[in-house]
Design a protein around this motif. Sequence first.
Motif, PDB file in Angstrom:
ATOM      1  N   THR A  70      -5.998  16.393  -8.487  1.00  0.00           N
ATOM      2  CA  THR A  70      -5.861  16.234  -9.749  1.00  0.00           C
ATOM      3  C   THR A  70      -5.793  17.205 -10.640  1.00  0.00           C
ATOM      4  O   THR A  70      -4.805  16.912 -11.516  1.00  0.00           O
ATOM      5  N   ASP A 139       2.354   4.845   2.059  1.00  0.00           N
ATOM      6  CA  ASP A 139       0.963   5.594   1.252  1.00  0.00           C
ATOM      7  C   ASP A 139       1.680   5.829   0.354  1.00  0.00           C
ATOM      8  O   ASP A 139       2.283   7.212   0.328  1.00  0.00           O
ATOM      9  N   MET A 141       1.136   7.390  -2.947  1.00  0.00           N
ATOM     10  CA  MET A 141       0.787   8.548  -4.004  1.00  0.00           C
ATOM     11  C   MET A 141       1.409   9.308  -4.633  1.00  0.00           C
ATOM     12  O   MET A 141       2.646   9.292  -4.499  1.00  0.00           O
ATOM     13  N   TYR A 155       5.800   7.046  -8.346  1.00  0.00           N
ATOM     14  CA  TYR A 155       4.776   7.879  -8.253  1.00  0.00           C
ATOM     15  C   TYR A 155       5.154   9.090  -9.419  1.00  0.00           C
ATOM     16  O   TYR A 155       4.710  10.162  -8.395  1.00  0.00           O
ATOM     17  N   ASP A 161      -2.336   9.033 -13.674  1.00  0.00           N
ATOM     18  CA  ASP A 161      -2.356   8.559 -12.549  1.00  0.00           C
ATOM     19  C   ASP A 161      -1.189   6.919 -13.091  1.00  0.00           C
ATOM     20  O   ASP A 161      -2.010   6.066 -12.989  1.00  0.00           O
ATOM     21  N   GLU A 162      -0.303   7.164 -13.750  1.00  0.00           N
ATOM     22  CA  GLU A 162       0.793   6.286 -13.628  1.00  0.00           C
ATOM     23  C   GLU A 162       1.670   6.317 -13.213  1.00  0.00           C
ATOM     24  O   GLU A 162       2.212   6.968 -12.347  1.00  0.00           O
ATOM     25  N   ASN A 180      -0.251  -0.139 -12.445  1.00  0.00           N
ATOM     26  CA  ASN A 180      -0.874   0.800 -11.469  1.00  0.00           C
ATOM     27  C   ASN A 180      -0.531   1.351 -10.625  1.00  0.00           C
ATOM     28  O   ASN A 180      -0.747   0.006  -9.832  1.00  0.00           O
ATOM     29  N   PRO A 181      -1.041   2.540 -10.263  1.00  0.00           N
ATOM     30  CA  PRO A 181      -0.561   3.091  -8.526  1.00  0.00           C
ATOM     31  C   PRO A 181      -1.448   2.026  -7.473  1.00  0.00           C
ATOM     32  O   PRO A 181      -0.628   1.869  -6.225  1.00  0.00           O
ATOM     33  N   LEU A 182      -2.053   1.853  -7.457  1.00  0.00           N
ATOM     34  CA  LEU A 182      -3.372   1.477  -6.850  1.00  0.00           C
ATOM     35  C   LEU A 182      -2.992  -0.024  -6.436  1.00  0.00           C
ATOM     36  O   LEU A 182      -3.172  -0.668  -5.559  1.00  0.00           O
ATOM     37  N   THR A 183      -3.286  -0.560  -7.810  1.00  0.00           N
ATOM     38  CA  THR A 183      -3.177  -2.033  -7.902  1.00  0.00           C
ATOM     39  C   THR A 183      -1.681  -2.576  -8.502  1.00  0.00           C
ATOM     40  O   THR A 183      -2.130  -4.236  -7.562  1.00  0.00           O
TER      41      THR A 183
END
Length: 378
Positions: A70, A139, A141, A155, A161-162, A180-183
Motif C-alpha cells: 500500500t 494473478d 496485481m 494494473y 487501486d485502478e 476495478n482491478p478485482l471485479t
Amino acid sequence: MANIIQNLGKPALILSHNKTLAAQLFAEFKKFFPYNAVEYFVSYYDYYQPEAYVPSRDLYIEKDADINDTIERYRSSASQSLLTRKDVIVISTVSCIYGLGNPADYLELSFEFNVGESYKRDNILARLTDMQYERNQLDFMPGSFRAIGEIIDIYLTNANDEAVRLEFFGDELESIKIINPLTGEFVKNLNSVIIFPAKHYVSPHHKLMETIETIREDMKKEVQQFLDKGKVVEATRLKQRVEYDLEMIAETGFVKGIENYSRYIDRRPPGSAPSCLIDYFPHDYIMFIDESHITVPQIGGMYNGDRARKQSLVDYGFRMKAALDNRPLKFEEFEQKLNQVIYTTATPRDYEIQKSMNATEEIREKSPQIFSGKMLEY
C-alpha cells in the motif's frame, strides 16, 4: 501551513520526522484540500534488514525486507502526481532525501495512449515489460498486465487501486476504460492516459546496454586492485557478483540491488548526489519542515550511518565503489535543493534562527479554519 499553501498556489513538500506524524498530517491535509493531489511518501518497509558485512565475525548479512504494498503505491502516486500536476502537496519523512531514480528516465519511459491512434500490440507488450510490468494472466496485481485478444489490462502502481483497460480494433485504440482491478467493473471512460513505469529504478534499454560495458570495465579495475593487494577472495567475490548482476540486467532490465549501479545509469560522476524525491518537484516549490528542531538534525545524520555500512561492503568485495553513491543526501546537498523553506517548531535551534529571515509566533484560541477549496486553478 495550509493557509500559506492556499495563498501561494505552489507545489509543497511537508517534511516530518516520523511516519506517525506524517500519517496524521496526510489525513488532515486530505481534508483541507479534497480536490488537490495530497500525497504520502514514507519508507515502504514494514521490516528492513540492510545489506551489511561485519569483518570481526566474517559475517555477511544479506538484505532482507518486507515491503508494504500500500505504501509503495502511495510512493508511486506521489512521483506521478509531481510529474503531471501542479496542485500537489506531499507529506514525507526523510525518505525524500534517499536515492529514488532519475525523474527524466522515469518520465521518458512513460507511455501515453490516446483514443483513435494506432499502436502495434507487440510493441505495447514489449514496452510494458521494459517498464517493469510483469505479464500475469492468472494473478492480476499492482505492477502487472494481461493481454487477451484485443484487450490489454494494466494494473497501475499508484494508490488508487485502478486498472486501465485498452480496447483495440486491429491496431486502432477504440477506448480507454478505468476498471476495478478485482471485479472488472467499469468505472469511467478516458480519452487519453499516461502509464508510468512500475518501478522507480528504470532506464531505457539502450541506456542500460551502454551502461553495462562501463560497469564491466570499472569492475575489472577494482578486481585488479584487490589482486594487487593480494586479496584474492575479495577479487573473486566482486567479479562473480557483478557479472551475475550484469547478466540479469541485460536479460530482464532489472536486478535485485540495481540501485547500487544508479550512478552509472544516471551517468553521474563519482561522489555526486543521487536523484531523490525533491528532484521530482519543480524549482519554485515550497518546503515546510515540521518539528524542525528534531527533523533538521535527523536529515544531517542520515549520510554518515549509510556510508559506514556500505564502506565495509566495498572494502571486502561485496559491492563496487559505485554503491557508495547510492545514498541519502549530505546535509549541504540537501540545502542546495531548497527553494523556499518554513521551519515550524515551538523550540527552534540556532540553525533555524540563523537561516530564517523572519520569525512568526502563533497564538491560537480556537480551532483553525478548514480549507475546502481548490488550491489554485491551472
